[in-house]
Design a protein around this motif. Sequence first.
Motif, mmCIF file in Angstrom:
data_model
loop_
_atom_site.group_PDB
_atom_site.id
_atom_site.type_symbol
_atom_site.label_atom_id
_atom_site.label_comp_id
_atom_site.label_asym_id
_atom_site.label_seq_id
_atom_site.Cartn_x
_atom_site.Cartn_y
_atom_site.Cartn_z
ATOM 1 N N PRO A 154 0.845 -1.194 0.000
ATOM 2 C CA PRO A 154 0.000 0.000 0.000
ATOM 3 C C PRO A 154 0.881 1.246 0.000
ATOM 4 C CG PRO A 154 -0.776 -1.594 1.621
ATOM 5 C CD PRO A 154 0.566 -2.086 1.138
ATOM 6 N N ALA A 155 0.788 2.040 -1.042
ATOM 7 C CA ALA A 155 1.684 3.179 -1.212
ATOM 8 C C ALA A 155 0.879 4.414 -1.573
ATOM 9 C CB ALA A 155 2.719 2.891 -2.302
ATOM 10 N N THR A 156 1.350 5.559 -1.096
ATOM 11 C CA THR A 156 0.649 6.824 -1.309
ATOM 12 C C THR A 156 1.633 7.895 -1.732
ATOM 13 O OG1 THR A 156 -0.903 6.220 0.453
ATOM 14 C CG2 THR A 156 -0.903 8.515 -0.263
ATOM 15 N N ALA A 157 1.241 8.683 -2.727
ATOM 16 C CA ALA A 157 2.027 9.848 -3.132
ATOM 17 C C ALA A 157 1.472 11.075 -2.443
ATOM 18 C CB ALA A 157 1.969 10.019 -4.651
ATOM 19 N N LEU A 158 2.343 11.840 -1.789
ATOM 20 C CA LEU A 158 1.904 13.006 -1.034
ATOM 21 C C LEU A 158 2.755 14.213 -1.395
ATOM 22 C CD1 LEU A 158 2.108 10.399 1.341
ATOM 23 C CD2 LEU A 158 0.275 11.904 2.104
ATOM 24 N N VAL A 159 2.136 15.397 -1.345
ATOM 25 C CA VAL A 159 2.831 16.647 -1.645
ATOM 26 C C VAL A 159 3.582 17.096 -0.394
ATOM 27 C CG1 VAL A 159 2.562 19.025 -2.419
ATOM 28 C CG2 VAL A 159 1.069 17.239 -3.340
ATOM 29 N N THR A 160 4.817 17.532 -0.577
ATOM 30 C CA THR A 160 5.727 17.765 0.541
ATOM 31 C C THR A 160 5.117 18.590 1.661
ATOM 32 O OG1 THR A 160 7.599 17.682 -1.000
ATOM 33 C CG2 THR A 160 8.006 18.621 1.175
ATOM 34 N N ARG A 161 4.677 19.796 1.355
ATOM 35 C CA ARG A 161 4.200 20.661 2.435
ATOM 36 C C ARG A 161 2.934 20.102 3.087
ATOM 37 N NH1 ARG A 161 8.097 23.725 4.298
ATOM 38 N NH2 ARG A 161 6.423 24.511 5.603
ATOM 39 N N ASN A 162 2.105 19.435 2.308
ATOM 40 C CA ASN A 162 0.902 18.840 2.881
ATOM 41 C C ASN A 162 1.268 17.671 3.788
ATOM 42 O OD1 ASN A 162 -1.871 19.472 2.811
ATOM 43 N ND2 ASN A 162 -2.310 17.619 1.651
ATOM 44 N N TYR A 163 2.310 16.944 3.426
ATOM 45 C CA TYR A 163 2.755 15.799 4.212
ATOM 46 C C TYR A 163 3.169 16.234 5.609
ATOM 47 C CZ TYR A 163 5.144 11.336 5.119
ATOM 48 O OH TYR A 163 5.530 10.120 5.626
ATOM 49 N N LEU A 164 3.749 17.412 5.697
ATOM 50 C CA LEU A 164 4.209 17.924 6.987
ATOM 51 C C LEU A 164 3.052 18.307 7.906
ATOM 52 C CD1 LEU A 164 7.052 20.258 5.662
ATOM 53 C CD2 LEU A 164 7.281 17.904 6.498
ATOM 54 N N HIS A 165 1.885 18.531 7.313
ATOM 55 C CA HIS A 165 0.731 18.967 8.096
ATOM 56 C C HIS A 165 -0.079 17.782 8.590
ATOM 57 C CE1 HIS A 165 0.691 23.434 7.796
ATOM 58 N NE2 HIS A 165 1.523 23.170 6.805
ATOM 59 N N GLY A 166 0.601 16.812 9.191
ATOM 60 C CA GLY A 166 -0.090 15.725 9.876
ATOM 61 C C GLY A 166 0.028 14.365 9.247
ATOM 62 N N ALA A 167 0.154 14.276 7.924
ATOM 63 C CA ALA A 167 0.134 12.967 7.270
ATOM 64 C C ALA A 167 1.293 12.083 7.704
ATOM 65 C CB ALA A 167 0.145 13.139 5.753
ATOM 66 N N MET A 168 2.448 12.676 7.990
ATOM 67 C CA MET A 168 3.613 11.873 8.348
ATOM 68 C C MET A 168 3.516 11.289 9.753
ATOM 69 S SD MET A 168 6.603 14.755 8.888
ATOM 70 C CE MET A 168 7.866 13.547 9.292
ATOM 71 N N GLU A 169 2.531 11.692 10.531
ATOM 72 C CA GLU A 169 2.392 11.175 11.899
ATOM 73 C C GLU A 169 2.088 9.684 11.926
ATOM 74 O OE1 GLU A 169 3.089 12.825 14.698
ATOM 75 O OE2 GLU A 169 3.704 14.443 13.357
ATOM 76 N N SER A 170 1.611 9.114 10.825
ATOM 77 C CA SER A 170 1.285 7.690 10.808
ATOM 78 C C SER A 170 2.491 6.819 10.471
ATOM 79 C CB SER A 170 0.170 7.409 9.789
ATOM 80 O OG SER A 170 0.616 7.714 8.477
ATOM 81 N N ALA A 171 3.683 7.410 10.321
ATOM 82 C CA ALA A 171 4.878 6.632 10.008
ATOM 83 C C ALA A 171 5.084 5.540 11.055
ATOM 84 C CB ALA A 171 6.102 7.541 9.932
ATOM 85 N N GLY A 172 5.311 4.346 10.585
ATOM 86 C CA GLY A 172 5.508 3.204 11.471
ATOM 87 C C GLY A 172 5.466 1.945 10.640
ATOM 88 N N ARG A 173 6.569 1.180 10.621
ATOM 89 C CA ARG A 173 6.733 0.039 9.717
ATOM 90 C C ARG A 173 6.481 0.478 8.271
ATOM 91 N NH1 ARG A 173 3.998 -5.396 10.851
ATOM 92 N NH2 ARG A 173 5.627 -5.984 9.359
ATOM 93 N N THR A 174 6.924 1.675 7.943
ATOM 94 C CA THR A 174 6.714 2.247 6.616
ATOM 95 C C THR A 174 8.060 2.572 5.975
ATOM 96 O OG1 THR A 174 6.409 4.367 7.752
ATOM 97 C CG2 THR A 174 4.430 3.226 7.030
ATOM 98 N N LEU A 175 8.105 2.466 4.655
ATOM 99 C CA LEU A 175 9.272 2.950 3.927
ATOM 100 C C LEU A 175 8.891 4.281 3.289
ATOM 101 C CD1 LEU A 175 9.232 2.629 0.482
ATOM 102 C CD2 LEU A 175 8.964 0.253 1.174
#
Length: 344
Positions: A232-253
Motif C-alpha cells: 500500500p503506497a501513497t504519493a503526497l505533496v511535501t508541504r501537505n505531508y508535513l501537516h499531519g500525514a507523516m504522523e502515521s509513520a511506522g513500519r513504513t518505507l
Amino acid sequence: MPAAPEGTIPYSQGRAAQPAALERIVPHVAAQLDELGAVLTARRPVFTGIGASHAALALPVRLLEEFGLPARRALAGDLVPGTVFADADLVIGVSQSGRSTETLEALGYVAPEHRAALVNAAPSPLAESATLRVDLGSEPDSYASTVGYTGTLIALTMIARALAGWSLARITAEWAGIAGLLEEQERAMSTTVDEFAARAAGMVAADLVASGAARSVTEAGALLLREVCRVPATALVTRNYLHGAMESAGRTLHVTIGDGRELDLARTLAEAGHPTLALTTMPLTSSGLLYVVPIPGHLSLPVRTVLQTSVVQRLAGALAQARGVDIEDFVFHHADTKTQEAVG
C-alpha cells in the motif's frame, strides 16, 4: 492469478530496453511535431488521463506554468460533460495503450477541433478519435509500464516546449545523450537502491513525497509499488505531508524527492527509525536508515524527472524481488478499463 496481457514484455526487459527506446522516441516525436508545426498554438491547454498517464501530466503542467501558460491536468475518470473543458483551446488525452476507456470518454466531451492525443500504440482508438495525434512509435512495454511511461514523460515535455515556442532543434537537444545518462544512473544507483529494498522488504506501507514536477515520479511510483510489490503506497505533496500525514509513520518505507524541505524530512524520518530513500541534487550522505541517490543537478527539470523515475522503477523491481512477489502476476483483472474497439 491473472498474468500480464499478451503483447507486453517482462518488467526487467522493459527497464533494460529503456535507454535505447528513449533514444528512438525523441526523433520519432520530433518528426511529428515538425509536421504539426504552427498548429500547436494553444494558450489554455488541458491534459487528461488516468492511472500512470495522469501522473505523468504533472510534468508538462509545471513546465507550462513556469512559461506563463495556465495549463492544468484533469483526471479522466472523474469528468462529466459540461464546463470542465469550456475554456480550453486544446485538450490532450494521454493513454499509452490508446485504449483507456475513461480517457476516450473524456475526449468525447471535447469539440473535434480541440482534441489531441498522445499514445504509445498507433493506430489505437484514442489516436483515431483526435484531430492532432502524437505517438511514441508503438514501443514494446511491460504491463506495469516502464518504457511507455518514461517515453510519455519525454513526449509530454516536447509537446510543452513546442507550446512554449521552442524551436525543434532546441526541443530535441534537451534529450541529447539520454541513453547514456540512464545507463550511468543505473550503475550509480543500483547498490544503494537494492540495499534499501532489502532493508525495507518487511515494511507494510510506503509514502512517496515530492512537489511540483516530481509528483509525476511519486504518483507513478506509488502505483508501481502497489502493482508490482503489493505494498500500500501513497504519493503526497511535501508541504501537505508535513501537516499531519507523516504522523502515521511506522513500519513504513519512505521515498523523498527534492532539494528543499525534503532534505530535512528525509533525515527526520530516517533518524526516527524509518527506512528512507532520498533522491536529490544537493549534498546529502547515506547514513543508517537514510539511503541517498544523487541526481545530477546540471540537467534540465524534465531530464531529472526521467532519471528520478528510473530510480523508482528499479526500487519497485528490487522490492518485489525482496518480498518474493512475481512482478508479472497481477491479483485482479478488470475488463472495463481498456476498450476492445477495433481500429480500421
